[in-house]
Motif scaffolding. Structure first.
Motif, PDB file in Angstrom:
ATOM      1  N   PRO A 274      -7.354  32.750 -10.450  1.00 27.59           N
ATOM      2  CA  PRO A 274      -6.648  31.308 -10.026  1.00 27.59           C
ATOM      3  C   PRO A 274      -5.045  31.405 -10.541  1.00 27.59           C
ATOM      4  O   PRO A 274      -4.887  32.042 -11.666  1.00 27.59           O
ATOM      5  N   CYS A 275      -4.322  30.960  -9.766  1.00 29.05           N
ATOM      6  CA  CYS A 275      -2.846  30.958 -10.123  1.00 29.05           C
ATOM      7  C   CYS A 275      -2.485  29.627  -9.710  1.00 29.05           C
ATOM      8  O   CYS A 275      -2.946  28.946  -9.065  1.00 29.05           O
ATOM      9  N   LEU A 276      -1.113  29.659  -9.902  1.00 28.61           N
ATOM     10  CA  LEU A 276      -0.434  28.373  -9.632  1.00 28.61           C
ATOM     11  C   LEU A 276      -0.037  28.267  -7.948  1.00 28.61           C
ATOM     12  O   LEU A 276      -0.020  29.299  -7.420  1.00 28.61           O
TER      13      LEU A 276
ATOM     14  N   GLU B  26       2.887  23.476  -7.487  1.00 32.97           N
ATOM     15  CA  GLU B  26       3.016  23.625  -9.025  1.00 32.97           C
ATOM     16  C   GLU B  26       4.017  24.574  -9.456  1.00 32.97           C
ATOM     17  O   GLU B  26       4.333  23.898 -10.802  1.00 32.97           O
ATOM     18  N   ALA B  27       4.106  25.535  -9.145  1.00 33.97           N
ATOM     19  CA  ALA B  27       5.025  26.519  -9.806  1.00 33.97           C
ATOM     20  C   ALA B  27       6.532  25.996  -9.873  1.00 33.97           C
ATOM     21  O   ALA B  27       7.339  25.959 -10.593  1.00 33.97           O
ATOM     22  N   LEU B  28       6.684  25.373  -8.783  1.00 33.51           N
ATOM     23  CA  LEU B  28       8.222  24.333  -8.588  1.00 33.51           C
ATOM     24  C   LEU B  28       8.408  23.230  -9.134  1.00 33.51           C
ATOM     25  O   LEU B  28       9.361  22.661  -9.137  1.00 33.51           O
ATOM     26  N   ALA B  29       7.282  22.687  -9.783  1.00 37.29           N
ATOM     27  CA  ALA B  29       7.188  21.450 -10.398  1.00 37.29           C
ATOM     28  C   ALA B  29       8.263  21.233 -11.362  1.00 37.29           C
ATOM     29  O   ALA B  29       8.762  19.924 -11.597  1.00 37.29           O
ATOM     30  N   GLY B  30       8.498  22.061 -12.212  1.00 35.70           N
ATOM     31  CA  GLY B  30       9.416  22.075 -13.271  1.00 35.70           C
ATOM     32  C   GLY B  30      10.789  22.428 -12.890  1.00 35.70           C
ATOM     33  O   GLY B  30      11.738  22.509 -13.594  1.00 35.70           O
TER      34      GLY B  30
ATOM     35  N   PHE C 177      14.570  24.291  -3.598  1.00 32.07           N
ATOM     36  CA  PHE C 177      15.162  24.431  -2.080  1.00 32.07           C
ATOM     37  C   PHE C 177      14.296  25.117  -1.310  1.00 32.07           C
ATOM     38  O   PHE C 177      14.211  26.382  -1.548  1.00 32.07           O
ATOM     39  N   GLU C 178      13.593  24.715  -0.450  1.00 34.69           N
ATOM     40  CA  GLU C 178      12.759  25.300   0.727  1.00 34.69           C
ATOM     41  C   GLU C 178      11.712  26.309   0.048  1.00 34.69           C
ATOM     42  O   GLU C 178      11.624  27.482   0.409  1.00 34.69           O
ATOM     43  N   GLY C 179      11.186  25.584  -0.994  1.00 37.31           N
ATOM     44  CA  GLY C 179       9.989  26.466  -1.571  1.00 37.31           C
ATOM     45  C   GLY C 179      10.445  27.573  -2.460  1.00 37.31           C
ATOM     46  O   GLY C 179       9.985  28.284  -2.781  1.00 37.31           O
ATOM     47  N   ARG C 180      11.737  27.467  -2.957  1.00 31.75           N
ATOM     48  CA  ARG C 180      12.313  28.584  -3.783  1.00 31.75           C
ATOM     49  C   ARG C 180      13.030  27.870  -5.071  1.00 31.75           C
ATOM     50  O   ARG C 180      13.393  26.648  -5.083  1.00 31.75           O
ATOM     51  N   PHE C 181      13.345  28.716  -5.945  1.00 31.91           N
ATOM     52  CA  PHE C 181      14.097  28.235  -7.069  1.00 31.91           C
ATOM     53  C   PHE C 181      15.474  28.509  -6.806  1.00 31.91           C
ATOM     54  O   PHE C 181      15.896  29.326  -6.390  1.00 31.91           O
ATOM     55  N   ARG C 182      16.381  27.313  -6.867  1.00 33.51           N
ATOM     56  CA  ARG C 182      17.878  27.325  -6.671  1.00 33.51           C
ATOM     57  C   ARG C 182      18.439  27.696  -8.003  1.00 33.51           C
ATOM     58  O   ARG C 182      18.404  26.846  -8.764  1.00 33.51           O
TER      59      ARG C 182
END
Length: 99
Positions: free
Chosen positions: A70-72, A76-80, A85-90
């Protein structure tokens, strides 16, 4: 007879741009001579009947099996993330755009 002289050590120190004292030249000449003699002894070993090896003991595959776990989720990964932006880290731009 010594394998390396004090003058050779001084020459090597100059090539390497190392500042060494007179006492260090004597010390290093003795140490390097011991190292060169040890390497020469290794070269004298008769190894015609010894096959080349890369390890002293046989190795088998030491990697574990790739098992799904199981993984994020992307959310969940972008929650912090401070600015997703559009499902990515900006992140701030650090390089100028090439023209």
């Amino acid at each position: 007879m010594a394998a390396i002289s004090r003058d050779e050590v001084a020459h090597l120190a100059r090539l390497a741009r190392l500042a060494v004292t007179e006492q260090e030249l004597d010390l290093f000449a003795g140490q390097l001579d011991s190292i060169l003699q040890a390497v020469a002894r290794v070269g004298e070993v008769v190894a015609d009947d010894i096959p080349p090896t890369s390890h002293s003991v046989p190795l088998v595959n030491v990697l574990r099996d790739d098992v799904e776990a199981p993984c994020l989720t992307p959310a969940e990964a972008l929650a912090g993330a401070p600015d997703p932006f559009e499902g990515r880290f900006r992140v701030p731009q650090i390089l100028a755009e090439e023209e």
